[in-house]
Write a protein that holds these residues in place. Structure first.
Motif, PDB file in Angstrom:
ATOM      1  N   LEU A 251       0.811  -1.215   0.000  1.00 21.99           N
ATOM      2  CA  LEU A 251       0.000   0.000   0.000  1.00 21.99           C
ATOM      3  C   LEU A 251       0.847   1.268   0.000  1.00 21.99           C
ATOM      4  O   LEU A 251       1.901   1.320   0.650  1.00 21.99           O
ATOM      5  N   GLU A 254      -1.438   6.847   1.026  1.00 32.09           N
ATOM      6  CA  GLU A 254      -2.842   7.207   0.832  1.00 32.09           C
ATOM      7  C   GLU A 254      -3.742   5.968   0.908  1.00 32.09           C
ATOM      8  O   GLU A 254      -4.813   5.995   1.516  1.00 32.09           O
ATOM      9  N   GLU A 255      -3.293   4.866   0.296  1.00 30.90           N
ATOM     10  CA  GLU A 255      -4.084   3.628   0.330  1.00 30.90           C
ATOM     11  C   GLU A 255      -4.166   3.076   1.745  1.00 30.90           C
ATOM     12  O   GLU A 255      -5.210   2.568   2.165  1.00 30.90           O
ATOM     13  N   TYR A 256      -3.062   3.165   2.485  1.00 26.39           N
ATOM     14  CA  TYR A 256      -3.064   2.677   3.862  1.00 26.39           C
ATOM     15  C   TYR A 256      -4.085   3.441   4.698  1.00 26.39           C
ATOM     16  O   TYR A 256      -4.820   2.840   5.500  1.00 26.39           O
ATOM     17  N   ILE A 265     -12.617   0.631  -2.111  1.00 28.06           N
ATOM     18  CA  ILE A 265     -11.652   1.136  -3.087  1.00 28.06           C
ATOM     19  C   ILE A 265     -12.062   0.694  -4.491  1.00 28.06           C
ATOM     20  O   ILE A 265     -12.313  -0.485  -4.739  1.00 28.06           O
ATOM     21  N   SER A 267     -10.251   1.982  -7.381  1.00 24.65           N
ATOM     22  CA  SER A 267      -9.169   2.223  -8.334  1.00 24.65           C
ATOM     23  C   SER A 267      -8.348   0.980  -8.673  1.00 24.65           C
ATOM     24  O   SER A 267      -7.652   0.960  -9.688  1.00 24.65           O
ATOM     25  N   TRP A 268      -8.403  -0.066  -7.839  1.00 27.75           N
ATOM     26  CA  TRP A 268      -7.597  -1.251  -8.128  1.00 27.75           C
ATOM     27  C   TRP A 268      -8.263  -2.117  -9.190  1.00 27.75           C
ATOM     28  O   TRP A 268      -9.474  -2.337  -9.179  1.00 27.75           O
ATOM     29  N   TYR A 280       1.708  -2.867   4.508  1.00 31.16           N
ATOM     30  CA  TYR A 280       2.194  -1.493   4.611  1.00 31.16           C
ATOM     31  C   TYR A 280       3.475  -1.526   5.428  1.00 31.16           C
ATOM     32  O   TYR A 280       3.485  -2.021   6.570  1.00 31.16           O
TER      33      TYR A 280
END
Length: 304
Positions: A251, A254-256, A265, A267-268, A280
């Motif tokens: 991650l 920002e993702e974390y 989420i 975007s993945w 992380y």
């Protein structure tokens, strides 16, 4: 294990002894660890020994996942009598003494016929619930109840020895190996094997040789585990990541932040697994699952 170790998260692979319940194993481990969050992935009857995976702390979130994995057993089925519990602990309810040896070719065919997707009717002396009450409670109270049907998958069911006569009895026994899905009753499988041959049958011995992805060679005898030092027990605890087979994703900051707050989420890109194990700074944080309905990723397990 000292009380300060009670925040451990991970898995202990125990070789459960006979004459002890799975709950009894968990209770003993809870007392020595001070760990309140603790549970096992798949009950073993008191007369069955072998692999019992015990989850500690945050690993208890994975019990549902661990229980879905195939389990393997080796055991013995005896032909010529049947019991109310379908194992050697129950009272005999049917007997048909054998006057000649069974045909091994017919027996092999009977084993093979039980492989694949099957439907089982569990014994009255079992922990299956009907209307919120376990079947054995109905049996002990002398109450009538309709036995439920349960689906199971038998991946492999094969004899592992030659037939042999039971000393002093008009019965024959054979050893077997089985790989099965969650919810399979091996004693019912043994009983059904006899029924397919027109004979009463009883499971007279059983050992779970693997479960939840762990083999008997990785298990520690319960008495040995209880005698270990705190440091040695800690070394026996397998990390949560050791049972995850999903694709790894590291991650960004920002993702974390989003994962830490349980956010969905979008975007993945979808991967082949439909799952990601998320890290992380090289620490396992969570598992996310892809929702086909929503076309996005959402939290399945959170560990951090």
């Amino acid at each position: 294990m000292a009380k300060q170790a009670s925040n451990l998260s991970g898995l202990l692979v125990v070789n459960k002894p006979k004459k002890m319940t799975s709950f009894g194993v968990v209770a003993r481990l809870r007392r020595i660890s001070g760990q309140k969050k603790i549970g096992h992935a798949g009950t073993l009857d008191p007369n069955v020994d072998g692999v019992l995976v015990v989850a500690l702390g945050k690993a208890t979130k994975l019990i549902d996942l661990l229980q879905t994995r195939p389990k393997t057993y080796r055991g013995t089925v005896t032909f010529g009598y049947a019991t109310e519990s379908q194992d050697a602990d129950g009272a005999v309810v049917e007997e048909k003494p054998l006057t000649e040896a069974l045909d091994e070719d017919k027996l092999q065919a009977a084993f093979s016929a039980l492989e694949g997707d099957i439907v089982q009717v569990p014994p009255i002396y079992s922990a299956v619930k009907v209307n919120g009450k376990r079947l054995y409670e109905y049996a002990r109270a002398g109450e009538e109840v309709t036995l439920p049907k349960r689906s199971a998958t038998i991946y492999r069911f094969r004899p592992s020895s030659r037939l042999r006569w039971v000393e002093g009895k008009p019965y024959q026994s054979i050893d077997f190996e089985a790989t099965v899905s969650k919810g399979t009753y091996i004693r019912t499988l043994a009983y059904d094997l006899g029924q397919s041959l027109g004979l009463p049958a009883t499971m007279t011995k059983l050992t779970r040789t693997s479960g939840s992805g762990f083999d008997l060679s990785e298990a520690t005898d319960l008495d040995d585990l209880m005698a270990l030092t705190e440091e040695s027990i800690v070394r026996k605890v397998k990390p949560i990541a050791s049972v995850l087979t999903y694709e790894r994703k590291d991650l960004t900051d920002e993702e974390y932040f989003a994962v830490k707050n349980g956010q969905k989420i979008q975007s993945w890109a979808k991967n082949n697994d439909g799952f990601y194990q998320l890290y992380y700074h090289n620490q396992l944080i969570a598992v996310y699952a892809y929702s086909e309905d929503e076309q996005l990723w959402r939290s399945r397990y959170f560990f951090a």
